[in-house]
Design an enzyme around this catalytic site. Structure first.
Site, PDB file in Angstrom:
ATOM      1  CG  ASP A 165      26.778 101.421  85.670  1.00 10.09           C
ATOM      2  OD1 ASP A 165      27.500 100.418  85.869  1.00 10.09           O
ATOM      3  OD2 ASP A 165      25.879 101.439  84.798  1.00 10.09           O
TER       4      ASP A 165
ATOM      5  CB  CYS B 222      28.274  93.587  82.883  1.00  9.33           C
ATOM      6  SG  CYS B 222      27.751  95.302  82.722  1.00  9.33           S
TER       7      CYS B 222
ATOM      8  CE1 TYR C  96      23.192  97.779  84.578  1.00 14.35           C
ATOM      9  CE2 TYR C  96      24.201  95.778  85.424  1.00 14.35           C
ATOM     10  CZ  TYR C  96      23.983  97.137  85.516  1.00 14.35           C
ATOM     11  OH  TYR C  96      24.543  97.855  86.551  1.00 14.35           O
TER      12      TYR C  96
ATOM     13  CE1 TYR D 295      21.891  98.928  80.658  1.00  8.15           C
ATOM     14  CE2 TYR D 295      20.657 100.182  82.285  1.00  8.15           C
ATOM     15  CZ  TYR D 295      21.808  99.974  81.552  1.00  8.15           C
ATOM     16  OH  TYR D 295      22.889 100.816  81.717  1.00  8.15           O
TER      17      TYR D 295
ATOM     18  CD  GLU E 229      27.438  93.347  87.140  1.00  9.03           C
ATOM     19  OE1 GLU E 229      26.785  94.204  87.765  1.00  9.03           O
ATOM     20  OE2 GLU E 229      27.900  93.552  86.009  1.00  9.03           O
TER      21      GLU E 229
END
Length: 223
Positions: free
Chosen positions: A44, A134, A138, A164, A207
């Site tokens: 990541d 994304c 998240y 997050y 994802e």
């Protein structure tokens, strides 16, 4: 219904698979193997470098100062987000230099280059749609996992959940949604909706593949 909500609804199955993946279920329960989380974090980190490039492309393709500012905001957020990965990996004695020297996994290459290619061949809406699973996903995941952190302040993945579920993450997601809705009014004749919806669904599937990569790498390391 706003454009983003239409895209999310059209990709309902893909979105549910992404946001409800086994990787996240295990992370929420605190049972995710550390090897899976560590390998995910490293990939990541590499992913975020490419996403910073994609947001720089969004700034370049911007036609207004507001467009450029939104691209810059995403670029800065991506760079800042790498610091979470550096801190967490340092707990395993893994340096930034070691992370950057790690080869990109095929899942990392596939996803990030898909986003960059979409941005290069398409317009600003295409690029922001490819980026959105994304940043929005998240934040949605973080908000859903926040009760697990509140119930257990010593949760093994507390810092990740806190990142997050934070107000900053939620605001970035809200801004991304607002940007897509605004760009839709500028760039999206109804005849293009199916094409844009496929971009969103493809990025969402990638994802899910990224979570699965973490599980697979962790299992391979343990096995």
């Amino acid at each position: 219904m706003t454009l983003f909500n239409r895209l999310k609804t059209a990709a309902g199955t893909e979105w549910s698979t992404y946001t409800g993946h086994s990787f996240l279920q295990q992370l929420e329960a605190g049972t995710l193997p550390k090897a899976a989380f560590r390998n995910y974090l490293i990939q990541d980190y590499l992913f975020l470098i490419q996403f910073a490039r994609a947001y720089a492309l969004a700034a370049y393709k911007g036609r207004t100062l507001a467009d450029i500012t939104q691209g810059l905001r995403g670029l800065n957020a991506s760079v800042e987000e790498t610091e979470l990965h550096v801190r967490l990996c340092a707990e395993w004695g893994i340096s930034r230099e070691q992370m950057e020297a790690t080869p990109e996994h095929p899942a990392t290459v596939a996803y990030t280059r898909y986003v960059l290619d979409t941005g290069m061949r398409g317009d600003l809406l295409d690029l922001h749609v490819a980026l959105s699973p994304c940043v929005v996903g998240y934040a949605e995941i973080g908000a859903r996992l926040k009760p697990a952190l509140q119930a257990n302040p010593d949760h093994p993945y507390a810092e990740w959940i806190a990142e997050y579920s934070s107000e900053q993450s939620q605001q970035l997601a809200a801004d991304a949604i607002a940007e897509i809705d605004a760009l839709g009014e500028r760039f999206l004749p109804e005849s293009r909706f199916r094409e844009v919806a496929e971009t969103f669904a493809t990025a969402t599937r990638m994802e899910s593949a990224f979570w699965q990569m973490g599980l697979d790498l962790g299992a391979a390391e343990q096995g």
